[in-house]
Design a protein around this motif. Structure first.
Motif, PDB file in Angstrom:
ATOM      1  N   UNK A  58       0.837  -1.205   0.000  1.00 61.33           N
ATOM      2  CA  UNK A  58       0.000   0.000   0.000  1.00 61.33           C
ATOM      3  C   UNK A  58       0.872   1.255   0.000  1.00 61.33           C
ATOM      4  N   UNK A  59       1.945   1.213   0.728  1.00 60.68           N
ATOM      5  CA  UNK A  59       2.847   2.372   0.785  1.00 60.68           C
ATOM      6  C   UNK A  59       3.482   2.636  -0.576  1.00 60.68           C
ATOM      7  N   UNK A  60       3.921   1.570  -1.243  1.00 60.29           N
ATOM      8  CA  UNK A  60       4.531   1.736  -2.568  1.00 60.29           C
ATOM      9  C   UNK A  60       3.516   2.262  -3.567  1.00 60.29           C
ATOM     10  N   UNK A  61       2.284   1.839  -3.462  1.00 57.19           N
ATOM     11  CA  UNK A  61       1.238   2.326  -4.351  1.00 57.19           C
ATOM     12  C   UNK A  61       1.017   3.823  -4.151  1.00 57.19           C
ATOM     13  N   UNK A  62       0.934   4.250  -2.899  1.00 56.65           N
ATOM     14  CA  UNK A  62       0.742   5.677  -2.615  1.00 56.65           C
ATOM     15  C   UNK A  62       1.915   6.499  -3.144  1.00 56.65           C
ATOM     16  N   UNK A  63       3.119   5.967  -3.005  1.00 53.14           N
ATOM     17  CA  UNK A  63       4.293   6.671  -3.507  1.00 53.14           C
ATOM     18  C   UNK A  63       4.243   6.804  -5.031  1.00 53.14           C
ATOM     19  N   UNK A  64       3.802   5.733  -5.698  1.00 50.53           N
ATOM     20  CA  UNK A  64       3.711   5.761  -7.157  1.00 50.53           C
ATOM     21  C   UNK A  64       2.685   6.788  -7.623  1.00 50.53           C
ATOM     22  N   UNK A  65       1.536   6.795  -6.968  1.00 47.90           N
ATOM     23  CA  UNK A  65       0.482   7.752  -7.334  1.00 47.90           C
ATOM     24  C   UNK A  65       0.960   9.188  -7.104  1.00 47.90           C
ATOM     25  N   UNK A  67       4.053  10.273  -7.078  1.00 47.41           N
ATOM     26  CA  UNK A  67       5.102  10.601  -8.035  1.00 47.41           C
ATOM     27  C   UNK A  67       4.502  11.052  -9.365  1.00 47.41           C
ATOM     28  N   UNK A  68       3.450  10.369  -9.801  1.00 51.05           N
ATOM     29  CA  UNK A  68       2.788  10.745 -11.046  1.00 51.05           C
ATOM     30  C   UNK A  68       2.068  12.083 -10.910  1.00 51.05           C
ATOM     31  N   UNK A  69       1.501  12.344  -9.741  1.00 47.55           N
ATOM     32  CA  UNK A  69       0.859  13.636  -9.503  1.00 47.55           C
ATOM     33  C   UNK A  69       1.898  14.760  -9.526  1.00 47.55           C
ATOM     34  N   UNK A  70       3.048  14.507  -8.946  1.00 51.73           N
ATOM     35  CA  UNK A  70       4.117  15.507  -8.961  1.00 51.73           C
ATOM     36  C   UNK A  70       4.563  15.787 -10.396  1.00 51.73           C
ATOM     37  N   UNK A  71       4.672  14.729 -11.191  1.00 51.73           N
ATOM     38  CA  UNK A  71       5.061  14.908 -12.598  1.00 51.73           C
ATOM     39  C   UNK A  71       4.015  15.735 -13.332  1.00 51.73           C
ATOM     40  N   UNK A  72       2.753  15.392 -13.104  1.00 53.96           N
ATOM     41  CA  UNK A  72       1.662  16.078 -13.794  1.00 53.96           C
ATOM     42  C   UNK A  72       1.641  17.568 -13.478  1.00 53.96           C
ATOM     43  N   UNK A  73       1.947  17.925 -12.237  1.00 55.77           N
ATOM     44  CA  UNK A  73       1.890  19.325 -11.814  1.00 55.77           C
ATOM     45  C   UNK A  73       3.244  20.027 -11.850  1.00 55.77           C
ATOM     46  N   UNK A  80      14.740  12.392  -9.927  1.00 57.88           N
ATOM     47  CA  UNK A  80      13.785  11.357 -10.339  1.00 57.88           C
ATOM     48  C   UNK A  80      14.116  10.918 -11.767  1.00 57.88           C
ATOM     49  N   UNK A  81      14.173   9.623 -11.994  1.00 61.56           N
ATOM     50  CA  UNK A  81      14.549   9.093 -13.306  1.00 61.56           C
ATOM     51  C   UNK A  81      13.321   8.669 -14.107  1.00 61.56           C
ATOM     52  N   UNK A  82      13.547   8.497 -15.407  1.00 59.83           N
ATOM     53  CA  UNK A  82      12.482   8.000 -16.281  1.00 59.83           C
ATOM     54  C   UNK A  82      12.036   6.611 -15.832  1.00 59.83           C
ATOM     55  N   UNK A  83      12.999   5.792 -15.430  1.00 59.32           N
ATOM     56  CA  UNK A  83      12.684   4.431 -14.983  1.00 59.32           C
ATOM     57  C   UNK A  83      11.724   4.452 -13.804  1.00 59.32           C
ATOM     58  N   UNK A  84      11.942   5.367 -12.867  1.00 58.37           N
ATOM     59  CA  UNK A  84      11.071   5.472 -11.698  1.00 58.37           C
ATOM     60  C   UNK A  84       9.655   5.886 -12.099  1.00 58.37           C
ATOM     61  N   UNK A  85       9.574   6.781 -13.062  1.00 57.41           N
ATOM     62  CA  UNK A  85       8.257   7.243 -13.517  1.00 57.41           C
ATOM     63  C   UNK A  85       7.514   6.139 -14.263  1.00 57.41           C
ATOM     64  N   UNK A  86       8.216   5.418 -15.130  1.00 56.36           N
ATOM     65  CA  UNK A  86       7.570   4.321 -15.840  1.00 56.36           C
ATOM     66  C   UNK A  86       7.104   3.249 -14.857  1.00 56.36           C
ATOM     67  N   UNK A  87       7.924   2.964 -13.856  1.00 56.59           N
ATOM     68  CA  UNK A  87       7.567   1.974 -12.842  1.00 56.59           C
ATOM     69  C   UNK A  87       6.341   2.428 -12.051  1.00 56.59           C
ATOM     70  N   UNK A  88       6.285   3.712 -11.710  1.00 58.28           N
ATOM     71  CA  UNK A  88       5.149   4.239 -10.963  1.00 58.28           C
ATOM     72  C   UNK A  88       3.866   4.132 -11.774  1.00 58.28           C
TER      73      UNK A  88
END
Length: 263
Positions: A58-65, A67-73, A80-88
């Motif tokens: 659950x913690x990893x899921x929240x972190x992924x979500x 991370x994507x929100x941070x990217x969006x805004x 932060x790497x591309x690999x981390x974003x694709x994984x998220x």
């Protein structure tokens, strides 16, 4: 103005992402691998059915979500790497329904189709089945398929539960009827040797599952969103409106539409 702001924030976020030699530049809502080649589409679907996402905490899921929100805004932290974003993005799409943003029950996720579906396939192919075991495995297979379809449905366009039930019952009845009927015919075929009879019986589940699968899909609403982004579903595709049938193309002014590719 909203589109311009979104584009600007995404561009700013992209600038904050470190370059990676192992991963292509991240694109929110887009497939990681090129869809113009068979190998790219193959790797894309391997990502979709990757069972490792079933063990994400659950913690990893929240972190992924987040991370994507941070990217969006455009508020990504440096480093932060591309690999981390694709994984998220892979984690979010594997676990959360794109319309309801709720967690999909584990056995009905695309990533759970192999670990939860394989035992059912093995059961369907068991030799020397009785009438009861044939009915059970066909029922279980169609029930699992129906639940996967419903869990990954297009929730932006509600459909009556009666349609889902109707499709489910139709799939179960047709699968059981075909399987039982073919087994009876094979057993009554006196010209078959025991070895031939056993071999033919092994193939009985295939014609039973095929037509029944169409019946199960009948209860699922079509998943096409004009102007939507391809991350509406993890198994969605995008197509130019100009490539559609004329009557469908006339129904929208959008340049592209998103559709459900299924499994």
């Amino acid at each position: 103005m909203a589109d311009t702001a979104t584009t600007a924030s995404a561009a700013a976020a992209a600038g904050a992402v470190n370059a990676s030699t192992d991963a292509p530049p991240f694109q929110l809502g887009k497939p990681r691998f090129q869809q113009t080649s068979f190998y790219g589409r193959f790797r894309h679907f391997l990502d979709i059915i990757d069972p490792r996402t079933l063990f994400v905490t659950e913690r990893r899921l929240r972190e992924a979500v987040q991370l994507l929100e941070d990217y969006k805004h455009g508020t990504l932290h440096p480093g932060v790497t591309n690999e981390q974003l694709w994984s998220a993005q892979k984690i979010k799409q594997a676990i959360l329904h794109p319309d309801t943003n709720e967690k999909i029950f584990m056995p009905f996720r695309m990533s759970g189709y192999i670990p939860f579906g394989t035992p059912i396939v093995v059961g369907l192919l068991l030799p020397n089945q009785t009438l009861a075991s044939t009915v059970f495995w066909q029922w279980l297979n169609q029930s699992h398929n129906a639940c996967v379809n419903y869990a990954n449905r297009n929730a932006t366009k509600p459909s009556p539960v009666s349609k889902f039930i109707q499709g489910y019952l139709g799939a179960v009845i047709s699968a059981v009827s075909i399987a039982v009927g073919l087994n009876v015919l094979v057993q009554k075929a006196n010209k078959f040797t025991p070895a031939t009879r056993l071999l033919v019986q092994r193939f009985v589940p295939f014609p039973a599952v095929g037509p029944a699968g169409d019946g199960a899909d009948a209860g699922r609403p079509p998943h096409a969103h004009p102007g939507a982004t391809p991350d509406r579903h993890v198994h969605a595709g995008e197509i130019e409106t100009s490539q559609l049938e004329p009557e469908i193309a006339r129904a929208t002014s959008s340049r592209t539409v998103v559709y459900n590719k299924g499994l």
